[in-house]
Scaffold this motif. Sequence first.
Motif, PDB file in Angstrom:
ATOM      1  N   ASN A 211       0.815  -1.220   0.000  1.00  0.00           N
ATOM      2  CA  ASN A 211       0.000   0.000   0.000  1.00  0.00           C
ATOM      3  C   ASN A 211       0.845   1.266   0.000  1.00  0.00           C
ATOM      4  O   ASN A 211       0.368   2.334   0.405  1.00  0.00           O
ATOM      5  CB  ASN A 211      -0.926  -0.007   1.221  1.00  0.00           C
ATOM      6  N   TYR A 212       2.088   1.166  -0.430  1.00  0.00           N
ATOM      7  CA  TYR A 212       2.982   2.325  -0.392  1.00  0.00           C
ATOM      8  C   TYR A 212       2.424   3.483  -1.229  1.00  0.00           C
ATOM      9  O   TYR A 212       2.557   4.646  -0.850  1.00  0.00           O
ATOM     10  CB  TYR A 212       4.359   1.929  -0.911  1.00  0.00           C
ATOM     11  N   GLY A 213       1.798   3.167  -2.342  1.00  0.00           N
ATOM     12  CA  GLY A 213       1.227   4.215  -3.177  1.00  0.00           C
ATOM     13  C   GLY A 213       0.074   4.947  -2.519  1.00  0.00           C
ATOM     14  O   GLY A 213      -0.240   6.087  -2.890  1.00  0.00           O
ATOM     15  N   ASP A 214      -0.584   4.299  -1.519  1.00  0.00           N
ATOM     16  CA  ASP A 214      -1.683   4.971  -0.818  1.00  0.00           C
ATOM     17  C   ASP A 214      -1.169   5.988   0.192  1.00  0.00           C
ATOM     18  O   ASP A 214      -1.829   7.000   0.464  1.00  0.00           O
ATOM     19  CB  ASP A 214      -2.560   3.936  -0.106  1.00  0.00           C
ATOM     20  N   HIS A 216       1.969   7.418  -0.017  1.00  0.00           N
ATOM     21  CA  HIS A 216       2.917   8.327  -0.657  1.00  0.00           C
ATOM     22  C   HIS A 216       2.378   8.696  -2.050  1.00  0.00           C
ATOM     23  O   HIS A 216       1.931   7.823  -2.792  1.00  0.00           O
ATOM     24  CB  HIS A 216       4.304   7.692  -0.784  1.00  0.00           C
ATOM     25  N   THR A 217       2.445   9.946  -2.373  1.00  0.00           N
ATOM     26  CA  THR A 217       1.874  10.438  -3.629  1.00  0.00           C
ATOM     27  C   THR A 217       2.798  10.156  -4.820  1.00  0.00           C
ATOM     28  O   THR A 217       4.026  10.303  -4.710  1.00  0.00           O
ATOM     29  CB  THR A 217       1.602  11.944  -3.529  1.00  0.00           C
ATOM     30  N   ASP A 218       2.202   9.743  -5.933  1.00  0.00           N
ATOM     31  CA  ASP A 218       2.896   9.582  -7.220  1.00  0.00           C
ATOM     32  C   ASP A 218       3.959   8.493  -7.205  1.00  0.00           C
ATOM     33  O   ASP A 218       5.028   8.638  -7.835  1.00  0.00           O
ATOM     34  CB  ASP A 218       3.531  10.916  -7.669  1.00  0.00           C
ATOM     35  N   TYR A 219       3.689   7.407  -6.488  1.00  0.00           N
ATOM     36  CA  TYR A 219       4.575   6.253  -6.510  1.00  0.00           C
ATOM     37  C   TYR A 219       3.827   5.072  -7.122  1.00  0.00           C
ATOM     38  O   TYR A 219       2.632   4.887  -6.878  1.00  0.00           O
ATOM     39  CB  TYR A 219       5.055   5.887  -5.101  1.00  0.00           C
ATOM     40  N   ASP A 220       4.544   4.276  -7.896  1.00  0.00           N
ATOM     41  CA  ASP A 220       3.981   3.068  -8.493  1.00  0.00           C
ATOM     42  C   ASP A 220       4.508   1.852  -7.741  1.00  0.00           C
ATOM     43  O   ASP A 220       5.707   1.773  -7.418  1.00  0.00           O
ATOM     44  CB  ASP A 220       4.364   2.963  -9.972  1.00  0.00           C
ATOM     45  N   VAL A 221       3.607   0.892  -7.469  1.00  0.00           N
ATOM     46  CA  VAL A 221       3.968  -0.318  -6.726  1.00  0.00           C
ATOM     47  C   VAL A 221       3.674  -1.528  -7.607  1.00  0.00           C
ATOM     48  O   VAL A 221       2.566  -1.668  -8.139  1.00  0.00           O
ATOM     49  CB  VAL A 221       3.178  -0.411  -5.401  1.00  0.00           C
ATOM     50  N   VAL A 234       8.898  -0.398  -5.820  1.00  0.00           N
ATOM     51  CA  VAL A 234       8.281   0.926  -5.707  1.00  0.00           C
ATOM     52  C   VAL A 234       9.123   1.902  -6.516  1.00  0.00           C
ATOM     53  O   VAL A 234      10.343   2.013  -6.312  1.00  0.00           O
ATOM     54  CB  VAL A 234       8.197   1.379  -4.240  1.00  0.00           C
ATOM     55  N   GLN A 236       9.348   5.900  -8.760  1.00  0.00           N
ATOM     56  CA  GLN A 236       8.831   7.252  -9.016  1.00  0.00           C
ATOM     57  C   GLN A 236       9.788   7.960  -9.981  1.00  0.00           C
ATOM     58  O   GLN A 236      11.020   7.886  -9.819  1.00  0.00           O
ATOM     59  CB  GLN A 236       8.702   8.061  -7.730  1.00  0.00           C
TER      60      GLN A 236
END
Length: 301
Positions: A211-214, A216-221, A234, A236
């Motif tokens: 859930n790192y993208g939830d 942190h903004t604008d990150y792809d997991v 993860v 960016q």
Amino acid sequence: MSTPPQQPPSSPQQPAQPPDQPPVIPAQQPQAAQPPQPTAYPYPNPQSPPPQNPYAQPTLVNQPAQPQQANPYAVQPGYGYPPPAAAPSGGTNTAARAVLWAAVGAVVASAAWAAGLFLTGGFGDKADLRGYTAPANLCSGADYSSFKEEYPADDSSPTKNAMKDPALDESICSLSLKKTGSSYADAYLSLQVDLHKKTDPGPEFTATWKNYGDSHTDYDVTPVQGIGDEAYLVTQDTSNGSTTSGSRYATLAVRDGWMTYSMSYSAYLSSYESDTNPPTLDEVTGWLKSDTKATLQQLKG
């Protein structure tokens, strides 16, 4: 002539009573019953007999007993719970042995329950470290050779720290990546290994990286297969295609049993020389996967 004195008339003679006999007391005449007198005390006289119930049924002497009616709601044989077993014969010793065996059975059942909790993870879980170690110097114990072609210059003073505790062993390394001729760092590499010896890190590891993208903004997991029990990549990229502005970031986080490992890359494109192009995220993520597999093998050795 003188007249003799007159004697008073005598009463009729009473019959003589025999000696040594009690005197006869004449019977008293029965007196008429007196009606109850009114009183200010509102409660019945405690010495008075209770009033007769006019609706009570007369008691019949020697009346044959009536058969007891069956309870239509009682559990019938063959339904519901089985009837209680008859008490064992044998007197006090048999009863005492029955109580003793019941107590022993309860102790055995409790021990089996505790053993089941131990085996299924209720308490007392054993750390599943799978042979991994946390070296005192992770900078020399990890493999990051895939980055050497892009960044051949060595960092002369990398940052390294290690900790050992009954609950956690940890080792970290932070170093600068430099291209040939660079005076300052062109990129940065961070590595960390944790051996969780008291608690299973699985649930929190999954929650953090999946859930790192939830958070942190604008990150792809992206989940990664074939490395450990679970792994997440993860990334960016804020360069928007530019080679002189923005940044590129990538982290590969791995959990294998109760060991967790992460390898992170970050580059600020403004630090690159104008005649060079920084590596793409696809190149960086390939290096992270290759070096992470090699490092995990070394940490098991």
